[in-house]
Design a protein around this motif. Structure first.
Motif, PDB file in Angstrom:
ATOM      1  N   MET A  51      -1.852  -9.063 -10.020  1.00 57.83           N
ATOM      2  CA  MET A  51      -2.771  -9.232  -8.893  1.00 57.83           C
ATOM      3  C   MET A  51      -2.064  -9.873  -7.705  1.00 57.83           C
ATOM      4  SD  MET A  51      -5.669  -7.958  -9.235  1.00 57.83           S
ATOM      5  CE  MET A  51      -6.930  -8.575  -8.101  1.00 57.83           C
ATOM      6  N   GLY A  52      -0.956 -10.558  -7.948  1.00 59.78           N
ATOM      7  CA  GLY A  52      -0.258 -11.304  -6.907  1.00 59.78           C
ATOM      8  C   GLY A  52       0.125 -10.434  -5.721  1.00 59.78           C
ATOM      9  N   ASP A  53       0.505  -9.203  -5.996  1.00 56.36           N
ATOM     10  CA  ASP A  53       0.960  -8.359  -4.890  1.00 56.36           C
ATOM     11  C   ASP A  53      -0.120  -7.388  -4.423  1.00 56.36           C
ATOM     12  OD1 ASP A  53       3.062  -6.542  -7.225  1.00 56.36           O
ATOM     13  OD2 ASP A  53       0.895  -6.692  -7.038  1.00 56.36           O
ATOM     14  N   PHE A  54      -1.343  -7.867  -4.429  1.00 55.62           N
ATOM     15  CA  PHE A  54      -2.440  -7.032  -3.946  1.00 55.62           C
ATOM     16  C   PHE A  54      -2.229  -6.784  -2.455  1.00 55.62           C
ATOM     17  CE2 PHE A  54      -6.666  -5.782  -2.783  1.00 55.62           C
ATOM     18  CZ  PHE A  54      -7.173  -5.180  -3.918  1.00 55.62           C
ATOM     19  N   ASP A  55      -2.167  -5.514  -2.069  1.00 58.46           N
ATOM     20  CA  ASP A  55      -1.782  -5.152  -0.706  1.00 58.46           C
ATOM     21  C   ASP A  55      -3.005  -4.791   0.130  1.00 58.46           C
ATOM     22  OD1 ASP A  55      -0.658  -4.265   1.582  1.00 58.46           O
ATOM     23  OD2 ASP A  55       0.537  -2.665   0.660  1.00 58.46           O
ATOM     24  N   PHE A  56      -3.473  -5.782   0.921  1.00 56.88           N
ATOM     25  CA  PHE A  56      -4.639  -5.502   1.761  1.00 56.88           C
ATOM     26  C   PHE A  56      -4.281  -4.599   2.928  1.00 56.88           C
ATOM     27  CE2 PHE A  56      -6.021  -9.348  -0.404  1.00 56.88           C
ATOM     28  CZ  PHE A  56      -7.299  -8.982  -0.776  1.00 56.88           C
ATOM     29  N   GLN A  57      -3.006  -4.677   3.323  1.00 54.89           N
ATOM     30  CA  GLN A  57      -2.581  -3.940   4.506  1.00 54.89           C
ATOM     31  C   GLN A  57      -2.809  -2.437   4.342  1.00 54.89           C
ATOM     32  OE1 GLN A  57      -1.884  -5.823   7.079  1.00 54.89           O
ATOM     33  NE2 GLN A  57      -1.971  -3.935   8.279  1.00 54.89           N
ATOM     34  N   VAL A  58      -2.546  -1.947   3.119  1.00 52.67           N
ATOM     35  CA  VAL A  58      -2.690  -0.507   2.910  1.00 52.67           C
ATOM     36  C   VAL A  58      -4.141  -0.067   3.119  1.00 52.67           C
ATOM     37  CG1 VAL A  58      -3.063  -0.662   0.409  1.00 52.67           C
ATOM     38  CG2 VAL A  58      -2.069   1.403   1.378  1.00 52.67           C
ATOM     39  N   ILE A  59      -5.057  -0.956   2.756  1.00 48.00           N
ATOM     40  CA  ILE A  59      -6.476  -0.637   2.970  1.00 48.00           C
ATOM     41  C   ILE A  59      -6.786  -0.608   4.466  1.00 48.00           C
ATOM     42  CG2 ILE A  59      -8.841  -1.419   2.582  1.00 48.00           C
ATOM     43  CD1 ILE A  59      -7.861  -2.710  -0.012  1.00 48.00           C
ATOM     44  N   ILE A  60      -6.320  -1.670   5.146  1.00 46.53           N
ATOM     45  CA  ILE A  60      -6.609  -1.772   6.585  1.00 46.53           C
ATOM     46  C   ILE A  60      -6.020  -0.573   7.328  1.00 46.53           C
ATOM     47  CG2 ILE A  60      -6.173  -3.156   8.653  1.00 46.53           C
ATOM     48  CD1 ILE A  60      -6.211  -5.615   6.706  1.00 46.53           C
ATOM     49  N   ASN A  61      -4.778  -0.220   6.993  1.00 48.90           N
ATOM     50  CA  ASN A  61      -4.127   0.894   7.680  1.00 48.90           C
ATOM     51  C   ASN A  61      -4.856   2.216   7.484  1.00 48.90           C
ATOM     52  OD1 ASN A  61      -2.196  -0.814   8.573  1.00 48.90           O
ATOM     53  ND2 ASN A  61      -0.669  -0.252   7.023  1.00 48.90           N
ATOM     54  N   SER A  62      -5.485   2.360   6.328  1.00 52.99           N
ATOM     55  CA  SER A  62      -6.099   3.661   6.049  1.00 52.99           C
ATOM     56  C   SER A  62      -7.585   3.697   6.398  1.00 52.99           C
ATOM     57  CB  SER A  62      -5.898   4.020   4.576  1.00 52.99           C
ATOM     58  OG  SER A  62      -6.353   2.970   3.761  1.00 52.99           O
ATOM     59  N   LEU A  63      -8.099   2.609   6.990  1.00 52.99           N
ATOM     60  CA  LEU A  63      -9.543   2.573   7.273  1.00 52.99           C
ATOM     61  C   LEU A  63     -10.049   3.767   8.091  1.00 52.99           C
ATOM     62  CD1 LEU A  63     -10.451  -1.196   7.809  1.00 52.99           C
ATOM     63  CD2 LEU A  63     -11.153   0.328   5.957  1.00 52.99           C
ATOM     64  N   PRO A  64      -9.375   4.175   9.173  1.00 56.57           N
ATOM     65  CA  PRO A  64      -9.893   5.330   9.937  1.00 56.57           C
ATOM     66  C   PRO A  64     -10.009   6.584   9.079  1.00 56.57           C
ATOM     67  CG  PRO A  64      -8.144   4.214  11.139  1.00 56.57           C
ATOM     68  CD  PRO A  64      -8.170   3.604   9.770  1.00 56.57           C
ATOM     69  N   ALA A 108      -4.344   6.483  -2.232  1.00 57.69           N
ATOM     70  CA  ALA A 108      -3.843   5.821  -3.440  1.00 57.69           C
ATOM     71  C   ALA A 108      -2.552   6.477  -3.928  1.00 57.69           C
ATOM     72  CB  ALA A 108      -4.907   5.872  -4.540  1.00 57.69           C
ATOM     73  N   ARG A 109      -2.531   7.782  -3.904  1.00 59.05           N
ATOM     74  CA  ARG A 109      -1.357   8.490  -4.421  1.00 59.05           C
ATOM     75  C   ARG A 109      -0.181   8.482  -3.455  1.00 59.05           C
ATOM     76  NH1 ARG A 109      -3.009  11.275  -9.008  1.00 59.05           N
ATOM     77  NH2 ARG A 109      -5.208  10.737  -9.204  1.00 59.05           N
ATOM     78  N   THR A 110      -0.481   8.771  -2.176  1.00 52.55           N
ATOM     79  CA  THR A 110       0.643   8.852  -1.237  1.00 52.55           C
ATOM     80  C   THR A 110       1.273   7.477  -1.031  1.00 52.55           C
ATOM     81  OG1 THR A 110      -0.951   8.704   0.554  1.00 52.55           O
ATOM     82  CG2 THR A 110      -0.155  10.897   0.001  1.00 52.55           C
ATOM     83  N   GLU A 111       0.460   6.416  -1.072  1.00 53.31           N
ATOM     84  CA  GLU A 111       1.005   5.078  -0.862  1.00 53.31           C
ATOM     85  C   GLU A 111       1.396   4.419  -2.185  1.00 53.31           C
ATOM     86  OE1 GLU A 111       1.417   3.658   2.173  1.00 53.31           O
ATOM     87  OE2 GLU A 111       0.619   5.448   3.164  1.00 53.31           O
ATOM     88  N   GLY A 112       1.057   5.049  -3.279  1.00 54.05           N
ATOM     89  CA  GLY A 112       1.343   4.441  -4.573  1.00 54.05           C
ATOM     90  C   GLY A 112       0.572   3.147  -4.785  1.00 54.05           C
ATOM     91  N   ARG A 113      -0.641   3.047  -4.219  1.00 56.09           N
ATOM     92  CA  ARG A 113      -1.439   1.825  -4.343  1.00 56.09           C
ATOM     93  C   ARG A 113      -2.763   2.136  -5.030  1.00 56.09           C
ATOM     94  NH1 ARG A 113       0.932  -3.015  -4.150  1.00 56.09           N
ATOM     95  NH2 ARG A 113       2.739  -2.896  -2.798  1.00 56.09           N
ATOM     96  N   LEU A 114      -2.695   2.501  -6.312  1.00 58.52           N
ATOM     97  CA  LEU A 114      -3.887   2.930  -7.040  1.00 58.52           C
ATOM     98  C   LEU A 114      -4.885   1.786  -7.207  1.00 58.52           C
ATOM     99  CD1 LEU A 114      -1.955   4.967  -9.743  1.00 58.52           C
ATOM    100  CD2 LEU A 114      -3.242   5.895  -7.841  1.00 58.52           C
ATOM    101  N   VAL A 115      -4.382   0.610  -7.610  1.00 59.54           N
ATOM    102  CA  VAL A 115      -5.276  -0.514  -7.888  1.00 59.54           C
ATOM    103  C   VAL A 115      -6.085  -0.870  -6.656  1.00 59.54           C
ATOM    104  CG1 VAL A 115      -5.382  -2.929  -8.552  1.00 59.54           C
ATOM    105  CG2 VAL A 115      -3.744  -1.405  -9.667  1.00 59.54           C
ATOM    106  N   GLU A 116      -5.380  -1.077  -5.535  1.00 56.42           N
ATOM    107  CA  GLU A 116      -6.067  -1.488  -4.310  1.00 56.42           C
ATOM    108  C   GLU A 116      -7.117  -0.463  -3.895  1.00 56.42           C
ATOM    109  OE1 GLU A 116      -2.924  -1.614  -4.859  1.00 56.42           O
ATOM    110  OE2 GLU A 116      -2.024  -3.462  -4.100  1.00 56.42           O
ATOM    111  N   MET A 148     -14.170   5.690 -13.863  1.00 53.74           N
ATOM    112  CA  MET A 148     -13.217   6.415 -14.709  1.00 53.74           C
ATOM    113  C   MET A 148     -11.791   6.187 -14.202  1.00 53.74           C
ATOM    114  SD  MET A 148     -13.716   8.798 -17.296  1.00 53.74           S
ATOM    115  CE  MET A 148     -15.166   9.774 -17.152  1.00 53.74           C
ATOM    116  N   PHE A 149     -11.596   6.278 -12.877  1.00 53.78           N
ATOM    117  CA  PHE A 149     -10.261   6.093 -12.281  1.00 53.78           C
ATOM    118  C   PHE A 149      -9.785   4.659 -12.433  1.00 53.78           C
ATOM    119  CE2 PHE A 149      -9.694   9.873  -9.156  1.00 53.78           C
ATOM    120  CZ  PHE A 149      -9.905  10.741 -10.223  1.00 53.78           C
ATOM    121  N   ILE A 150     -10.735   3.725 -12.277  1.00 49.75           N
ATOM    122  CA  ILE A 150     -10.323   2.318 -12.410  1.00 49.75           C
ATOM    123  C   ILE A 150      -9.844   2.052 -13.836  1.00 49.75           C
ATOM    124  CG2 ILE A 150     -11.205  -0.051 -12.486  1.00 49.75           C
ATOM    125  CD1 ILE A 150     -12.788   0.587  -9.961  1.00 49.75           C
TER     126      ILE A 150
END
Lengths: 218, 239, 242
Positions: free
Chosen positions: A1-14, A181-189, B75-77
């Motif tokens: 959880m330490g490296d949870f990347d909020f930036q990727v969410i913010i960048n993809s908001l639009p 999630a796939r293109t950025e490799g950030r599935l969890v976020e 499911m994805f999570i």
């Protein structure tokens, strides 16, 4: 959880917002279409015309027996075939949702109409009202009032169901989240964020249902 | 409409076996998830009615959380996010060594999700039992546990057979979401046949017919159950 | 046997019981009456702790119902209660209705429970119905089963909460007859009812309630012969004139 990347969410908001707009728009149109077709189905089932009632009941039971994903596959295959030309994914998905949801809405409508006590119809008849007047002024207003909370609940379920257009890669909110999630490799976020957004919208909807029920109870 | 019919395709050994194997996965996922959903859902549903605020709040939170997030997201999570969130060793095991990962994940996701819906039915059933019966049981000195065991649960579980039938059917339908994490269940197999053979009509019809048969069979079973458990002359609160 | 001391109870801002005190001695039959909404049902439900009280205390057989450390389940198993709507367990036969708490609470053996149940069902005159389900019986029969169910626990006292007010008129007497018989055998009883004939016949005392207060608590003959308060006189004239 330490490296949870909020930036990727913010960048993809639009990009996500575009997806969410498609989800909401699809939900809205499918509710309108589903209600219209569902009401027709319910009226057909209660019409007393046997063939009509039988066909409507058969359709409703068929649709309610099969998964929504299969219905989506069906219409992705059928709509272009029937029209003889390729159509946009959105149109096919919308038709699939309308046809699918109508089966559920018609059951809600039917239950709503039947929930009005027989005595109400008798009272209407006793005061000399005709069949359609009784439906128009006595049965349907009460039925609709009884149905509002469950119609909203069904709307919430429909909104959740729109996420299934993922299987045909239509870019709704879920598909958009998945692409990032796939293109950025950030599935969890991305999937946790998607869960949060859906939760907030649906939970707000269920609070509305509770409020409506509470108001009706008084 | 231009279409070359070929129903024979369904009975070619390869495609027939695909359908059969798809049916097998659909039934396995649905039944396993149902066992989980029924057990967990009953506990959570009862938890929402007990006279203990903490338990009630936790169980309400469970229901709200799991029913307000689309099953696909859940499911994805479970499939993509949970292995990253658990301790490293366990995550590695889940990704590399866990047997049948798609099947296990689908069952867990579907089980937790459906449990929230089962819980709502169980709670509604318990709340339909007239409050006076609770008072009568108390006045005879039955403990809380005994009141649930002998009065509330036997009555409410009989009352909720019809809505539970509908949940039971829904779990078969929802098991199709397992295809999104790569489990080749019935819907996925029919889609695959459609892609391989361009006989979409036949492939989807086959899947539709099988789902309808499952629904009919399940409905008949539940009606037998309902008849078997019916209380003579008793129709619940409305009567 | 039952001591009610200065109890008060509120539902939110609404006071349902206002400083009520009364008592029932061993072998005594006390009828509680009053207009609807006067708090009489609430009062009787406080006696076995089905309704909690906010102030005051109640003791039954020396045990304080209102105390925190009282084992309420155990105490309740010794006080019988009969409800307005019978509250028989709908999913169990008459016999099982009588056996359940005997076996689960009193830990009687199956044989003991069944023979006790059979004796009591015979006593209320319903032997041929013992295998039926509650919904297959008339209201009067259901209430007699409910009385037998309470008696099966060998209670030290019986509470009746409007036992006849949900019954059709022609069934009231069959239930009252059972209650009269019980009273004559010396059972300690507290009965909320509008049946003034029953009160006159067997009650030792009558408690009259209005607006959450106990207005009169006097021997039966005094109460009927010479009610003190205007409200009791008013109530009696209304109820006795039909």
């Amino acid at each position: 959880m330490g490296d949870f990347d909020f930036q990727v969410i913010i960048n993809s908001l639009p990009f996500l917002w575009q997806g969410l707009q498609l989800s909401l728009w699809l939900t809205f149109l499918a509710i309108i279409g589903g209600l219209a077709f569902g009401t027709l189905l319910a009226l057909a089932r209660l019409s007393g015309i046997r063939t009509l009632a039988f066909v409507a009941a058969g359709y409703v039971n068929l649709i309610r027996s099969i998964p929504l994903i299969l219905v989506i596959f069906w219409f992705y295959f059928l709509v272009p075939l029937a029209l003889g030309r390729p159509v946009g994914g959105f149109q096919s998905a919308l038709i699939a949702f309308v046809m699918f949801e109508a089966a559920y809405y018609s059951e809600i409508m039917r239950a709503g109409i039947q929930s009005v006590r027989k005595g109400q119809v008798h009272a209407g008849q006793a005061s000399g009202l005709g069949y359609w007047q009784i439906q128009r002024y006595i049965v349907l207003p009460q039925a609709f009032r009884n149905m509002i909370p469950i119609l909203v609940t069904q709307g919430i379920i429909l909104f959740q169901d729109t996420s299934l257009v993922f299987v045909v890669s239509l870019r709704d909110f879920m598909t958009a989240s998945s692409i990032v999630a796939r293109t950025e490799g950030r599935l969890v976020e991305m999937y946790l964020f998607a869960a949060l957004v859906y939760f907030v919208i649906c939970f707000a909807g269920s609070m509305l249902v509770r409020y409506l029920k509470g108001r009706m109870a008084t | 409409m231009n279409y070359n019919w070929n129903w024979g395709i369904l009975f070619e050994e390869q495609y027939f076996n695909w359908l059969l194997s798809g049916l097998g996965w659909t039934v396995s996922v649905a039944l396993s998830a149902w066992v989980m959903a029924f057990t967990l859902g009953s506990l959570v549903g009862v938890g929402r009615t007990v006279p203990n605020r903490l338990v009630r709040t936790l169980c309400t939170a469970y229901v709200e959380l799991f029913r307000n997030i689309p099953l696909l997201v859940q499911m994805f999570i479970w499939y993509f996010a949970v292995p990253e969130l658990v301790p490293d060793d366990m995550g590695r095991w889940m990704k590399r060594d866990m047997p049948n990962p798609e099947f296990v994940t689908a069952v867990i996701a579907l089980g937790f999700y459906t449990a929230s819906r089962v819980a709502e039915q169980v709670r509604a059933g318990i709340e339909t039992v007239p409050a006076g019966l609770n008072a009568a049981a108390k006045s005879q000195g039955l403990s809380l546990g005994q009141t649930y065991r002998y009065i509330l649960l036997p009555i409410s579980f009989r009352l909720i057979v019809p809505p539970m039938t509908s949940e039971f059917l829904t779990i078969f339908k929802n098991s199709s979401l397992a295809l999104t994490i790569g489990l080749l269940e019935l819907t996925a197999q029919s889609q695959q046949i459609a892609e391989y053979t361009f006989q979409g009509f036949e492939a989807f019809t086959a899947a539709t017919v099988i789902y309808v048969c499952i629904a009919l069979l399940a409905t008949i079973l539940m009606q037998l159950l309902e008849r078997h458990t019916r209380i003579p002359g008793y129709v619940g609160k409305e009567a | 046997m039952i001591e009610i001391k200065n109890i008060s109870k509120w539902y939110g801002a609404f006071q349902v019981l206002d400083n009520c005190s009364s008592s029932v001695s061993k072998g005594e039959v006390v009828v509680v009456c009053g207009p609807s909404g006067s708090g009489k049902s609430t009062l009787i439900k406080c006696v076995n702790g089905l309704e909690p009280v906010n102030q005051g205390n109640i003791t039954v057989d020396g045990q304080e119902v209102t105390a925190k450390n009282t084992n309420l389940t155990k105490l309740r198993s010794r006080i019988g209660m009969v409800f307005q709507h019978f509250e028989l367990y709908p999913h169990m036969s008459v016999l099982e209705n009588l056996c359940l708490a005997q076996e689960k609470v009193l830990k009687r053996s199956r044989e003991e429970a069944v023979s006790r149940a059979e004796a009591l069902i015979e006593r209320v005159g319903l032997s041929e119905h013992i295998g039926k389900f509650p919904s297959q019986l008339s209201g009067g029969q259901q209430q007699r089963v409910a009385i037998a169910r309470s008696l099966a626990m060998d209670p030290i006292a019986m509470l009746f909460d409007e036992p006849t007010s949900a019954l059709d008129p022609e069934m009231i007497n069959e239930v009252l007859d059972v209650m009269v018989e019980l009273a004559k055998e010396g059972m300690t009883m507290m009965v909320v009812t509008h049946e003034m004939g029953f009160a006159k016949k067997v009650a030792d005392r009558v408690v009259f309630m209005d607006e959450g207060r106990i207005v009169e608590d006097r021997p039966t003959d005094d109460f009927f012969g010479n009610p003190e308060s205007e409200r009791a006189r008013d109530f009696l004239s209304k109820i006795l004139n039909h």
